[in-house]
Motif scaffolding. Structure first.
Motif, short mmCIF file in Angstrom:
data_model
loop_
_atom_site.label_atom_id
_atom_site.label_comp_id
_atom_site.label_asym_id
_atom_site.label_seq_id
_atom_site.Cartn_x
_atom_site.Cartn_y
_atom_site.Cartn_z
N MET A 123 -22.94 142.84 -42.44
CA MET A 123 -22.21 141.56 -42.56
C MET A 123 -22.43 141.02 -40.83
O MET A 123 -23.21 139.77 -41.11
N ILE A 124 -22.18 142.48 -40.09
CA ILE A 124 -21.75 141.64 -38.73
C ILE A 124 -23.52 142.24 -38.08
O ILE A 124 -23.54 140.23 -37.26
N SER A 125 -24.72 142.23 -38.42
CA SER A 125 -25.83 142.87 -37.95
C SER A 125 -26.67 141.18 -38.52
O SER A 125 -27.57 140.76 -37.33
N PHE A 126 -26.23 140.68 -39.81
CA PHE A 126 -26.80 139.21 -40.38
C PHE A 126 -26.23 137.95 -38.81
O PHE A 126 -27.19 137.67 -38.54
N ASP A 155 -30.12 142.13 -47.50
CA ASP A 155 -31.20 143.18 -48.47
C ASP A 155 -29.68 144.78 -48.00
O ASP A 155 -29.94 144.82 -46.94
N TYR A 156 -30.44 145.19 -49.51
CA TYR A 156 -29.65 146.56 -49.62
C TYR A 156 -30.57 147.40 -50.17
O TYR A 156 -31.47 146.60 -50.85
N ILE A 215 -24.99 137.30 -49.74
CA ILE A 215 -25.29 136.38 -50.11
C ILE A 215 -24.81 135.38 -48.41
O ILE A 215 -22.94 135.08 -48.96
N ALA A 216 -25.51 134.98 -48.12
CA ALA A 216 -24.99 133.83 -46.86
C ALA A 216 -25.62 131.48 -47.83
O ALA A 216 -26.68 131.35 -48.62
#
Length: 217
Positions: free
Chosen positions: A40-43, A195-196, A212-213
């Motif tokens: 989430m942080i990387s996103f 993506d996971y 999802i954003a």
């Protein structure tokens, strides 16, 4: 109060007691096995400059629990005003204690019930975060006026966001299709997904977690 909700609250109380005995013990981090928090942080970093995401973005964490996600975002370099909200007074007190013990004075925590008819946010945010909160709400089985808390979730949290802002949510209870169906509609539309690693069982591909954003319409 349902049995599932009671178990969640008990977990938070145990975390608080452990922290009081050992200030370095800040409790469990949901989805730690899947690196969801890091993703989430990387996103957010990967999408700096898009929509309302920048290093000074104001952010709100719904169902903040021990506040771990906000603490990590601050540590990674995001500088905007942060607010963690939770319906549990024990959770908010716990997060505040962690902040005070670690001399973190620029992250706020408040007790908020997003399903309270009288609740009206005093401010809105650039980014709204949910890491497992909708999952916990689904476990509670709560209903209001004939509708489940899950069905009312998007309508409740949209109050915290202006048009064009971002709602980033992670779930291990719902598939991407299910989560999209719950959130997308009058207030939100899908923007991007994280993506996971996927698995295959019986010829069907899937994943144990999704993020999802959504963009606030």
């Amino acid at each position: 109060m349902t049995e599932d909700t009671f178990k969640l609250n008990t977990s938070k109380l145990v975390e608080k007691n452990n922290f009081e005995e050992n200030p370095e013990d800040t409790g469990e981090c949901w989805f730690s096995d899947s690196d969801a928090e890091e993703k989430m942080i990387s996103f957010l970093f990967d999408n700096l400059g898009q929509l309302t995401i920048n290093e000074n973005s104001t952010m709100c964490d719904v169902g903040t629990g021990n506040g771990h996600l906000l603490f990590q975002l601050r540590e990674e370099g995001f500088k905007g005003k942060f607010l963690g909200i939770d319906y549990s007074e024990n959770s908010v007190e716990f997060a505040q204690n962690i902040a005070e013990t670690n001399d973190i004075d620029d992250i706020e925590f408040e007790v908020v019930d997003i399903y309270d008819d009288n609740w009206k946010p005093t401010r809105q945010f650039d980014v709204l975060l949910d890491k497992g909160t909708l999952d916990a709400i689904a476990l509670s089985g709560l209903k209001f006026n004939g509708k489940t808390a899950v069905e009312l979730y998007a309508e409740s949290v949209q109050k915290l966001l202006p048009s064009g802002s971002v709602f980033l949510i992670t779930s291990c209870n719902f598939t991407e299709v299910e989560l999209t169906k719950i959130i997308e509609g009058d207030f939100f539309k899908v923007w991007k997904k994280i993506d996971y690693p996927s698995f295959e069982f019986g010829g069907v591909k899937g994943q144990t977690i999704c993020s999802i954003a959504f963009e606030r319409k």
